[in-house]
Design a protein around this motif. Structure first.
Motif, short mmCIF file in Angstrom:
data_model
loop_
_atom_site.label_atom_id
_atom_site.label_comp_id
_atom_site.label_asym_id
_atom_site.label_seq_id
_atom_site.Cartn_x
_atom_site.Cartn_y
_atom_site.Cartn_z
N GLY A 356 -9.22 14.34 -18.11
CA GLY A 356 -10.41 14.01 -17.34
C GLY A 356 -10.09 13.24 -16.07
O GLY A 356 -9.03 12.63 -15.93
N THR A 357 -11.04 13.25 -15.14
CA THR A 357 -10.90 12.51 -13.89
C THR A 357 -12.08 11.57 -13.64
O THR A 357 -12.08 10.83 -12.67
N LYS A 358 -13.10 11.61 -14.53
CA LYS A 358 -14.30 10.81 -14.34
C LYS A 358 -14.58 9.97 -15.57
O LYS A 358 -14.44 10.43 -16.70
N LEU A 359 -14.99 8.72 -15.33
CA LEU A 359 -15.41 7.82 -16.40
C LEU A 359 -16.86 7.41 -16.14
O LEU A 359 -17.24 7.10 -15.00
N TYR A 360 -17.64 7.41 -17.23
CA TYR A 360 -19.04 7.01 -17.15
C TYR A 360 -19.24 5.67 -17.87
O TYR A 360 -18.52 5.35 -18.82
N LYS A 361 -20.21 4.93 -17.39
CA LYS A 361 -20.56 3.64 -18.00
C LYS A 361 -22.03 3.67 -18.37
O LYS A 361 -22.89 3.97 -17.53
N TYR A 362 -22.31 3.39 -19.64
CA TYR A 362 -23.70 3.36 -20.10
C TYR A 362 -24.09 1.94 -20.48
O TYR A 362 -23.43 1.29 -21.30
N ILE A 363 -25.16 1.46 -19.88
CA ILE A 363 -25.74 0.17 -20.22
C ILE A 363 -26.96 0.45 -21.09
O ILE A 363 -27.92 1.08 -20.63
N PRO A 364 -26.92 0.08 -22.38
CA PRO A 364 -28.02 0.41 -23.29
C PRO A 364 -29.39 0.07 -22.72
O PRO A 364 -29.60 -1.03 -22.18
N GLY A 365 -30.29 1.06 -22.80
CA GLY A 365 -31.64 0.89 -22.28
C GLY A 365 -31.78 1.28 -20.82
O GLY A 365 -32.90 1.34 -20.29
N ASN A 366 -30.66 1.57 -20.17
CA ASN A 366 -30.69 1.93 -18.75
C ASN A 366 -30.12 3.33 -18.57
O ASN A 366 -28.95 3.52 -18.28
N ASP A 367 -30.96 4.35 -18.78
CA ASP A 367 -30.52 5.73 -18.68
C ASP A 367 -30.00 6.08 -17.30
O ASP A 367 -29.15 6.97 -17.14
N ALA A 368 -30.49 5.37 -16.28
CA ALA A 368 -30.04 5.64 -14.90
C ALA A 368 -28.56 5.34 -14.73
O ALA A 368 -27.92 5.87 -13.81
N SER A 369 -28.01 4.51 -15.60
CA SER A 369 -26.59 4.16 -15.48
C SER A 369 -25.69 5.36 -15.72
O SER A 369 -24.51 5.34 -15.37
N LEU A 370 -26.23 6.44 -16.32
CA LEU A 370 -25.45 7.64 -16.61
C LEU A 370 -25.63 8.74 -15.57
O LEU A 370 -25.05 9.82 -15.69
N GLN A 371 -26.41 8.49 -14.54
CA GLN A 371 -26.70 9.55 -13.58
C GLN A 371 -25.49 9.95 -12.75
O GLN A 371 -25.41 11.09 -12.28
N ALA A 372 -24.56 9.05 -12.55
CA ALA A 372 -23.36 9.35 -11.77
C ALA A 372 -22.16 8.69 -12.43
O ALA A 372 -22.30 7.71 -13.17
N PRO A 373 -20.95 9.21 -12.21
CA PRO A 373 -19.76 8.58 -12.80
C PRO A 373 -19.62 7.14 -12.34
O PRO A 373 -19.92 6.80 -11.19
N PHE A 374 -19.14 6.29 -13.24
CA PHE A 374 -18.85 4.90 -12.89
C PHE A 374 -17.66 4.85 -11.96
O PHE A 374 -17.61 4.07 -11.01
N LEU A 375 -16.66 5.69 -12.23
CA LEU A 375 -15.50 5.75 -11.34
C LEU A 375 -14.86 7.13 -11.43
O LEU A 375 -14.99 7.84 -12.42
N MET A 376 -14.18 7.49 -10.36
CA MET A 376 -13.37 8.71 -10.32
C MET A 376 -11.93 8.29 -10.07
O MET A 376 -11.66 7.42 -9.24
N LEU A 377 -11.01 8.90 -10.80
CA LEU A 377 -9.61 8.55 -10.67
C LEU A 377 -9.09 8.92 -9.28
O LEU A 377 -9.64 9.81 -8.62
N PRO A 378 -8.03 8.24 -8.82
CA PRO A 378 -7.42 8.63 -7.55
C PRO A 378 -7.02 10.11 -7.56
O PRO A 378 -6.71 10.68 -8.61
N THR A 379 -7.02 10.71 -6.41
CA THR A 379 -6.73 12.14 -6.27
C THR A 379 -5.39 12.50 -6.92
O THR A 379 -4.38 11.84 -6.71
#
Length: 444
Positions: A356-379
């Motif tokens: 994988g190249t993307k990591l997601y962060k979920y904050i419970p109760g905040n569905d918007a936190s999953l709308q975009a990756p938290f970080l993308m690895l360097p190229t």
């Protein structure tokens, strides 16, 4: 007046005055109390690792005819103005220096913490290059910011993790012991958590396919494998009969309260009663686990869902914007972790195995936190193995990568230290070799 005759008397008088003055100066110096001339760095607090040495030399004035003494935790150890502290044992040490003259005395105190050999850092368990050698254990040391390689064989030169066909896949710290678990005929080895000396092992054997370990109490644990879950006596390492009600391959396991959560390739999550290993509940559709958030909930994932299981074993599912892949084809620990400072879960968007190249962060109760990756690895960088782990001591997200591609790309390793709030890279450690990192293990 005869000046020529007076000159000797004049010099004699001056000499008497000079001697008298020097005598008074010497007497005055003897009556001055010793003083420090510079403050101790960090108020005298310091740390080092077992077998290291530390030179202590307080800067003083007014020390004419001084008598010196050093004590370590109350026991006298030296009588010079300098002292070399040899770290023989781990623990906390109060080192006191005293300088005394006729004018008084002064005491300087140091507070020294001694880390055990592999205490001040974290482990990386490496699969090893399949068919070319066994897995290895690396150690990242906080105070040097360097990676140390092959520490298991360095500390146990007469031991190994053979056969070369095996892969070191997971590791669990439980009650000051470190359980190293190998797949494909390899052993399960128990070492001291802090010095890596081997204490016991389940020997290598054809048909072994261990995956993970979970401790239940001082005498009982469970070992997962490619063909079920087995009780293990922690005193003798004797293996019991396969636990009923769990099908397929079994990977990650975690204990929470009175329950053991087990991940099965056919059943999803199987929840066992920790007292008798009886099946309490099954949750289908799960392929990646496990982590625990600060609110005590257990988390896993599968399909397009993130699952939260509370203390009552109630399940809540949250939709994620990608497909969660497990790793049953070539199993490694799950690519999921959680913060110990904020209520948050981190999960990788892996390919069908890893990479994988993307990591997601979920904050419970905040569905918007999953709308975009938290970080993308360097190229050009991709995850390998579990790939991510939250480090409580540093309060940082640790991420293992190799180079995208095949062949020599697998020898290009990077360990990234991410800020778990901003996703900024705080540090990067690059190293070469065919390690194939499986999982990061930190002291609890």
């Amino acid at each position: 007046m005869n000046f020529k005759k007076s000159i000797p008397y004049l010099f004699a008088s001056l000499s008497i005055l000079t001697i008298s003055s020097c005598k008074k100066d010497n007497e005055k110096a003897l009556l001055l109390q010793p003083q420090t001339t510079e403050s101790l760095k960090n108020n005298g607090k310091d740390s080092l690792t077992v077998n290291d040495t530390l030179l202590l030399h307080p800067k003083l004035a007014n020390t004419k005819n001084a008598i010196y003494s050093w004590t370590v935790n109350g026991a006298r150890t030296g009588s010079d103005s300098v002292y070399t502290f040899k770290a023989v044992n781990k623990g906390d040490f109060k080192i006191s220096f005293k300088a005394a003259t006729a004018g008084g005395e002064i005491t300087v105190d140091y507070q020294i913490h001694v880390w055990d050999k592999y205490e001040n850092g974290f482990y990386i368990l490496n699969e090893g290059w399949f068919g070319h050698g066994t897995g290895t254990v690396s150690f990242y040391r906080y105070n040097t910011n360097k990676m140390e390689d092959s520490i298991f064989v360095k500390e146990n030169p007469a031991k190994d993790l053979n056969p070369v066909s095996s892969t070191l896949q997971s590791g669990v710290v439980f009650k000051n012991k470190f359980y190293l678990v190998s797949k494909v005929g390899g052993p399960m080895v128990v070492t001291n958590e802090y010095n890596m000396k081997e204490l016991a092992r389940i020997p290598s054997q054809g048909g072994n396919d261990w995956r993970s370990f979970v401790g239940i109490n001082e005498t009982k644990g469970l070992l997962s494998s490619g063909k079920g879950v087995f009780p293990v006596d922690l005193n003798t390492l004797a293996i019991g009969r396969t636990i009923d009600g769990i099908g397929g391959q079994v990977g990650d396991m975690i204990k929470q309260g009175g329950y053991i959560f087990v991940l099965s390739s056919t059943d999803g999550i199987v929840i066992l009663n920790a007292a008798d290993n009886k099946v309490v509940k099954k949750i289908p559709g799960v392929s990646v686990g496990f982590t625990r958030t600060i609110d005590g909930n257990i988390w896993a994932a599968g399909g397009t869902k993130l699952f939260k299981i509370n203390a009552s074993l109630d399940v809540e599912s949250i939709t994620v914007p990608f497909t969660v892949f497990g790793s049953w084809g070539a199993w490694h620990p799950g690519s999921i972790t959680a913060s110990t400072k904020e209520n948050a879960v981190f999960i990788a968007k892996n390919e069908s195995f890893s990479g994988g190249t993307k990591l997601y962060k979920y904050i419970p109760g905040n569905d918007a936190s999953l709308q975009a990756p938290f970080l993308m690895l360097p190229t050009g960088k991709i995850l390998y193995g579990a790939g991510l782990s939250y480090n409580a001591k540093l309060d940082q997200l640790l991420v293992n990568t190799v180079q995208s591609g095949f062949g020599e790309n697998f020898s290009v390793n990077n360990l990234y230290f991410y800020d778990p709030i901003t996703a900024a890279i705080k540090k990067t450690v690059s190293y070469s070799g065919y390690y194939f990192p499986s999982v990061i293990v930190s002291h609890q």
